[in-house]
Design an enzyme around this catalytic site. Structure first.
Site, PDB file in Angstrom:
ATOM      1  N   ASP A 103     -19.046   9.867   9.416  1.00  0.00           N
ATOM      2  CA  ASP A 103     -20.210  10.652   9.849  1.00  0.00           C
ATOM      3  C   ASP A 103     -20.788  10.077  11.148  1.00  0.00           C
ATOM      4  OD1 ASP A 103     -19.930  12.079   7.504  1.00  0.00           O
ATOM      5  OD2 ASP A 103     -21.357  10.809   6.415  1.00  0.00           O
TER       6      ASP A 103
HETATM    7  N1  URA Z   1     -18.497   8.662   3.102  1.00  0.00           N
HETATM    8  C1  URA Z   1     -19.599   9.193   3.677  1.00  0.00           C
HETATM    9  O1  URA Z   1     -20.466   9.698   2.994  1.00  0.00           O
HETATM   10  N2  URA Z   1     -19.719   9.126   5.017  1.00  0.00           N
HETATM   11  C2  URA Z   1     -18.805   8.546   5.818  1.00  0.00           C
HETATM   12  O2  URA Z   1     -18.983   8.501   7.033  1.00  0.00           O
HETATM   13  C3  URA Z   1     -17.658   7.994   5.210  1.00  0.00           C
HETATM   14  C4  URA Z   1     -17.518   8.062   3.851  1.00  0.00           C
END
Ligand code: URA
Length: 234
Positions: A103
């Site tokens: 993310d």
């Molecule tokens: N899980 C998440 O919620 N976000 C990420 O960036 C990676 C794994």
């Protein structure tokens, strides 16, 4: 790659003949005469010349580890934020694909390559490669809540909107708001959704490693090519 190997790969010369042209001071690396065949050259960035010609070798696929900072998107077309490939200084960036997106607000290990079947092996749950996440929670969890989460996550939980439980995973608490979670799969927003299952919120998330490959020696925003051994392990 060693300079003598580079020369014989880039020309018709055997390794022995490459050594001869080296000893005859016929080779320059970045405009300096080099006689030592054991010198390490960077195939993409060093300029190796012989008799006025620049030598190059086919580099094949690229396998890159990036320490993703926050504020960058794992996408090919930027929407709101700059994209992760802007941080990488290699040619033909558009052919790179990402193994297991992070993310915008997540930091940590990101693997990119232009080798599609290899990328599939890195991400596919079938191959069970561990991804280690370090997370900070908004709300402290007491011992009983921690024990419940550890047990449920070890068995697998059914996340909202999914049809299948998460694969058994390992959760380890460091204190009431910090934990380490080891996953072998990568569902959409998986870590955040897993903690939301327990009524909590992840406020900081960092991927420390993928299949044992860590960020050691890299600062945020830095990248490096994976070694042959690292590529071969997937
Ligand atoms: N899980 C998440 O919620 N976000 C990420 O960036 C990676 C794994």
């Amino acid at each position: 790659m060693r300079l003598d190997k580079f020369i014989s790969k880039a020309t018709e010369l055997s390794r022995k003949e490459a050594k001869k042209v080296l000893h005859a001071s016929e080779i320059t690396v970045n405009d300096q005469v080099v006689k030592d065949g054991s010198l390490h050259v960077d195939e993409l960035n060093d300029e190796v010349m012989w008799a006025g010609e620049t030598l190059s070798v086919a580099t094949g696929n690229r396998y890159i580890l990036l320490y993703k900072p926050e504020g960058f998107e794992c996408t090919l077309k930027p929407k709101e934020y700059p994209i992760v490939t802007e941080l990488i200084a290699v040619p033909e960036l558009t052919s790179l694909r990402i193994a297991g997106r992070l993310d915008v607000d997540t930091t940590g290990a990101l693997i990119l390559s232009d080798d599609g079947s290899w990328l599939h092996r890195v991400t596919s749950p079938k191959h069970q490669h561990e991804k280690v996440y370090e997370l900070t929670l908004a709300d402290p969890m007491d011992e009983a809540a921690q024990a419940n989460a550890v047990e449920k996550i070890a068995q697998g939980i059914l996340l909202e909107g999914d049809h299948e439980k998460t694969k058994p995973a390992s959760l380890e608490f460091i204190d009431e708001t910090h934990a380490r979670l080891i996953l072998t799969e990568g569902k959409y927003h998986q870590v955040k959704r897993m903690m939301a299952y327990f009524g909590n919120k992840v406020i900081e998330l960092h991927r420390a490693s993928i299949g044992g490959i860590t960020l050691e020696g890299l600062d945020k925003g830095d990248s490096r090519f994976l070694t042959e051994d690292e590529v071969a392990q997937f």
